[in-house]
Scaffold this motif. Structure first.
Motif, PDB file in Angstrom:
ATOM      1  N   ALA A  17      -8.767   2.861  -3.367  1.00 26.31           N
ATOM      2  CA  ALA A  17      -7.737   1.893  -3.739  1.00 26.31           C
ATOM      3  C   ALA A  17      -6.699   1.815  -2.630  1.00 26.31           C
ATOM      4  CB  ALA A  17      -7.061   2.293  -5.048  1.00 26.31           C
ATOM      5  N   ASP A  18      -6.189   0.614  -2.384  1.00 23.86           N
ATOM      6  CA  ASP A  18      -5.073   0.433  -1.464  1.00 23.86           C
ATOM      7  C   ASP A  18      -3.826   1.007  -2.125  1.00 23.86           C
ATOM      8  OD1 ASP A  18      -6.984  -0.863  -0.002  1.00 23.86           O
ATOM      9  OD2 ASP A  18      -6.271  -2.874  -0.482  1.00 23.86           O
ATOM     10  N   PHE A  19      -2.958   1.634  -1.328  1.00 27.30           N
ATOM     11  CA  PHE A  19      -1.924   2.504  -1.897  1.00 27.30           C
ATOM     12  C   PHE A  19      -0.650   2.403  -1.069  1.00 27.30           C
ATOM     13  CE2 PHE A  19      -0.458   6.739  -3.447  1.00 27.30           C
ATOM     14  CZ  PHE A  19      -0.867   6.664  -4.773  1.00 27.30           C
ATOM     15  N   GLY A  20       0.487   2.605  -1.733  1.00 19.86           N
ATOM     16  CA  GLY A  20       1.768   2.644  -1.028  1.00 19.86           C
ATOM     17  C   GLY A  20       2.156   1.318  -0.403  1.00 19.86           C
ATOM     18  N   GLU A  21       1.863   0.211  -1.090  1.00 23.92           N
ATOM     19  CA  GLU A  21       2.091  -1.102  -0.492  1.00 23.92           C
ATOM     20  C   GLU A  21       3.424  -1.743  -0.890  1.00 23.92           C
ATOM     21  OE1 GLU A  21      -2.054  -2.978   0.825  1.00 23.92           O
ATOM     22  OE2 GLU A  21      -1.811  -2.993  -1.347  1.00 23.92           O
ATOM     23  N   GLY A  22       4.371  -0.946  -1.332  1.00 25.03           N
ATOM     24  CA  GLY A  22       5.727  -1.448  -1.496  1.00 25.03           C
ATOM     25  C   GLY A  22       6.515  -1.228  -0.215  1.00 25.03           C
ATOM     26  N   TYR A  23       7.786  -1.502  -0.262  1.00 22.82           N
ATOM     27  CA  TYR A  23       8.685  -1.139   0.836  1.00 22.82           C
ATOM     28  C   TYR A  23      10.115  -1.267   0.337  1.00 22.82           C
ATOM     29  CZ  TYR A  23       9.216  -6.194   1.703  1.00 22.82           C
ATOM     30  OH  TYR A  23       9.458  -7.543   1.569  1.00 22.82           O
ATOM     31  N   HIS A  53       9.525   5.698   4.470  1.00 23.06           N
ATOM     32  CA  HIS A  53       9.781   6.431   3.233  1.00 23.06           C
ATOM     33  C   HIS A  53       8.643   6.266   2.238  1.00 23.06           C
ATOM     34  CE1 HIS A  53      13.645   6.801   5.087  1.00 23.06           C
ATOM     35  NE2 HIS A  53      13.844   5.494   5.017  1.00 23.06           N
ATOM     36  N   THR A  54       8.108   5.044   2.096  1.00 22.18           N
ATOM     37  CA  THR A  54       6.981   4.851   1.183  1.00 22.18           C
ATOM     38  C   THR A  54       5.730   5.536   1.719  1.00 22.18           C
ATOM     39  OG1 THR A  54       6.349   2.734   2.195  1.00 22.18           O
ATOM     40  CG2 THR A  54       7.888   2.648   0.349  1.00 22.18           C
ATOM     41  N   MET A  55       5.574   5.556   3.042  1.00 26.53           N
ATOM     42  CA  MET A  55       4.418   6.227   3.636  1.00 26.53           C
ATOM     43  C   MET A  55       4.456   7.722   3.329  1.00 26.53           C
ATOM     44  SD  MET A  55       4.444   4.128   7.229  1.00 26.53           S
ATOM     45  CE  MET A  55       3.207   5.088   8.114  1.00 26.53           C
ATOM     46  N   LYS A  56       5.616   8.348   3.527  1.00 27.50           N
ATOM     47  CA  LYS A  56       5.730   9.781   3.246  1.00 27.50           C
ATOM     48  C   LYS A  56       5.470  10.074   1.773  1.00 27.50           C
ATOM     49  CE  LYS A  56       8.717  13.842   3.549  1.00 27.50           C
ATOM     50  NZ  LYS A  56       8.310  14.290   2.198  1.00 27.50           N
ATOM     51  N   ALA A  57       6.073   9.266   0.888  1.00 25.00           N
ATOM     52  CA  ALA A  57       5.897   9.495  -0.542  1.00 25.00           C
ATOM     53  C   ALA A  57       4.430   9.318  -0.952  1.00 25.00           C
ATOM     54  CB  ALA A  57       6.787   8.541  -1.337  1.00 25.00           C
ATOM     55  N   ALA A  58       3.779   8.301  -0.405  1.00 22.79           N
ATOM     56  CA  ALA A  58       2.369   8.052  -0.747  1.00 22.79           C
ATOM     57  C   ALA A  58       1.481   9.173  -0.247  1.00 22.79           C
ATOM     58  CB  ALA A  58       1.926   6.704  -0.159  1.00 22.79           C
ATOM     59  N   VAL A  59       1.751   9.654   0.955  1.00 21.14           N
ATOM     60  CA  VAL A  59       0.967  10.764   1.507  1.00 21.14           C
ATOM     61  C   VAL A  59       1.142  12.015   0.654  1.00 21.14           C
ATOM     62  CG1 VAL A  59       0.845  12.398   3.437  1.00 21.14           C
ATOM     63  CG2 VAL A  59       0.858   9.929   3.882  1.00 21.14           C
ATOM     64  N   ASP A  60       2.386  12.347   0.338  1.00 22.04           N
ATOM     65  CA  ASP A  60       2.644  13.543  -0.468  1.00 22.04           C
ATOM     66  C   ASP A  60       1.963  13.453  -1.829  1.00 22.04           C
ATOM     67  OD1 ASP A  60       4.169  14.506   1.614  1.00 22.04           O
ATOM     68  OD2 ASP A  60       6.100  14.054   0.673  1.00 22.04           O
ATOM     69  N   GLN A  61       2.061  12.283  -2.458  1.00 21.21           N
ATOM     70  CA  GLN A  61       1.472  12.094  -3.777  1.00 21.21           C
ATOM     71  C   GLN A  61      -0.050  12.198  -3.724  1.00 21.21           C
ATOM     72  OE1 GLN A  61       2.411   8.275  -5.507  1.00 21.21           O
ATOM     73  NE2 GLN A  61       1.718   8.841  -7.536  1.00 21.21           N
ATOM     74  N   VAL A  69      -7.241  10.845   2.078  1.00 23.43           N
ATOM     75  CA  VAL A  69      -6.177   9.957   2.549  1.00 23.43           C
ATOM     76  C   VAL A  69      -6.656   9.166   3.764  1.00 23.43           C
ATOM     77  CG1 VAL A  69      -3.841   9.853   3.488  1.00 23.43           C
ATOM     78  CG2 VAL A  69      -4.408  11.526   1.711  1.00 23.43           C
ATOM     79  N   GLY A  70      -6.477   7.843   3.694  1.00 26.31           N
ATOM     80  CA  GLY A  70      -6.850   6.984   4.805  1.00 26.31           C
ATOM     81  C   GLY A  70      -5.711   6.086   5.221  1.00 26.31           C
ATOM     82  N   ALA A  71      -5.791   5.585   6.458  1.00 26.55           N
ATOM     83  CA  ALA A  71      -4.813   4.627   6.973  1.00 26.55           C
ATOM     84  C   ALA A  71      -5.281   3.216   6.662  1.00 26.55           C
ATOM     85  CB  ALA A  71      -4.644   4.808   8.475  1.00 26.55           C
ATOM     86  N   HIS A  72      -4.317   2.354   6.336  1.00 26.20           N
ATOM     87  CA  HIS A  72      -4.616   0.961   5.948  1.00 26.20           C
ATOM     88  C   HIS A  72      -3.816   0.011   6.847  1.00 26.20           C
ATOM     89  CE1 HIS A  72      -6.390  -1.895   3.304  1.00 26.20           C
ATOM     90  NE2 HIS A  72      -5.317  -2.182   2.600  1.00 26.20           N
ATOM     91  N   PRO A  73      -4.193  -0.078   8.130  1.00 29.11           N
ATOM     92  CA  PRO A  73      -3.428  -0.911   9.059  1.00 29.11           C
ATOM     93  C   PRO A  73      -3.661  -2.398   8.819  1.00 29.11           C
ATOM     94  CG  PRO A  73      -5.388  -0.063  10.138  1.00 29.11           C
ATOM     95  CD  PRO A  73      -5.329   0.590   8.790  1.00 29.11           C
ATOM     96  N   GLY A  74      -2.600  -3.180   8.964  1.00 32.84           N
ATOM     97  CA  GLY A  74      -2.713  -4.622   8.762  1.00 32.84           C
ATOM     98  C   GLY A  74      -2.018  -5.397   9.860  1.00 32.84           C
ATOM     99  N   LEU A  75      -2.051  -6.709   9.744  1.00 29.00           N
ATOM    100  CA  LEU A  75      -1.351  -7.562  10.685  1.00 29.00           C
ATOM    101  C   LEU A  75       0.150  -7.511  10.409  1.00 29.00           C
ATOM    102  CD1 LEU A  75      -3.747 -10.654  10.637  1.00 29.00           C
ATOM    103  CD2 LEU A  75      -3.532  -8.930  12.441  1.00 29.00           C
ATOM    104  N   PRO A  76       0.987  -7.754  11.428  1.00 32.20           N
ATOM    105  CA  PRO A  76       2.443  -7.700  11.237  1.00 32.20           C
ATOM    106  C   PRO A  76       2.949  -8.962  10.540  1.00 32.20           C
ATOM    107  CG  PRO A  76       1.938  -8.292  13.499  1.00 32.20           C
ATOM    108  CD  PRO A  76       0.623  -7.999  12.840  1.00 32.20           C
ATOM    109  N   ASP A  77       2.738  -9.033   9.223  1.00 33.38           N
ATOM    110  CA  ASP A  77       3.028 -10.246   8.460  1.00 33.38           C
ATOM    111  C   ASP A  77       3.435  -9.874   7.042  1.00 33.38           C
ATOM    112  OD1 ASP A  77       3.161 -12.866   7.493  1.00 33.38           O
ATOM    113  OD2 ASP A  77       0.994 -12.984   7.147  1.00 33.38           O
ATOM    114  N   ARG A  78       4.656  -9.351   6.902  1.00 39.23           N
ATOM    115  CA  ARG A  78       5.135  -8.985   5.570  1.00 39.23           C
ATOM    116  C   ARG A  78       5.219 -10.195   4.642  1.00 39.23           C
ATOM    117  NH1 ARG A  78       7.094  -3.919   4.553  1.00 39.23           N
ATOM    118  NH2 ARG A  78       7.844  -2.672   6.306  1.00 39.23           N
TER     119      ARG A  78
END
Length: 260
Positions: A17-23, A53-61, A69-78
């Protein structure tokens, strides 16, 4: 390793599942509800979503929950949540992906964990599936960070071919909530019958892909897929419900659910 993926026995499958996608103060998806049912997560790295901050929290959780745990890199387009194609060159893609993986790996290392895989997000994922230059750029970036990282990509895509060519272990991904076109690509969300809408449809799709290597097409037929991992989207209204139902159905059918 087979030519199509990790060569997982079809009675074994990963649920991701994609995770930690807030900000900032914004949250997105059903992270807490999904976590008990998935075996790996793809954490947003700050470009399409996420922040330090969301990255750290998602990793810890995720580490506390014992999932890969995997990285989910995307385009720079919030603004477009990384779902709009941008006119980026392969070199720009390499730089963007290298930057994002490196950032997330720092948080994983600091937490005492190990980064397991990389799965591109949204438009970048689909661009890499059909553009060899983009696919090669992502594979090169992953290799230069750590050649032991797994590369997740859509079943039958150029991204998996590029990962294999660069010596990476690849993981072939399928989708339980989407229909497919006869050529094995996903039916675009803009088209009718692109999404499955009931528990029974999603469960049936998941079981068919894992045990038979077949996915439903929009025209009522079937297409061949390799199901090493099933993506469970966290932004749908039935996300946690479907994740629980799919995992239960797989395990009752004798399928071992585990990270690659």
């Amino acid at each position: 390793m087979t030519t199509e993926g990790l060569g997982l026995n079809r009675l074994k499958v990963d649920l991701n599942a994609d995770f930690g996608e807030g900000y900032g103060v914004y949250t997105f998806g059903q992270d807490d509800a999904l976590l008990p049912y998935v075996t790996s997560v793809n954490i947003a790295c700050g470009f399409h979503a996420g922040d330090p901050h969301t990255m750290k929290a998602a990793v810890d959780q995720s580490i506390a929950a014992g999932v890969a745990v995997g990285a989910h890199p995307g385009l720079p387009d919030r603004l477009g949540f990384g779902r709009r194609e941008l006119a980026v060159s392969p070199q720009e893609v390499y730089d963007l992906v290298l930057y994002q993986i490196g950032a997330l790996r720092a948080f994983v290392n600091a937490a005492g964990g190990r980064l397991a895989h990389v799965k591109p997000h949204g438009a970048l994922y689909h661009m890499a599936g059909k553009d060899r230059g983009i696919a090669d750029a992502i594979a090169r970036a992953v290799t230069h960070i750590d050649s032991r990282l797994l590369l997740y990509g859509q079943s039958g895509s150029l991204l998996l071919e590029s990962g294999r060519a660069h010596g990476l272990a690849i993981v072939s991904e399928v989708f339980a909530d989407r229909t497919y076109k006869p050529d094995g690509t996903l039916t675009p969300r803009s088209e009718r019958n692109a999404l499955l809408t009931t528990d029974d449809e999603a469960i049936g799709q998941a079981l068919s892909m894992v045990t038979r290597g077949k996915a439903a097409t929009y025209d009522g037929g079937e297409t061949e897929v390799i199901a090493d991992t099933i993506c469970l989207h966290g932004d749908g209204p039935h996300a946690a419900q479907w994740a629980r139902a799919i995992r239960t159905a797989l395990e009752r059918s004798g399928v071992q659910v585990q990270a690659p």
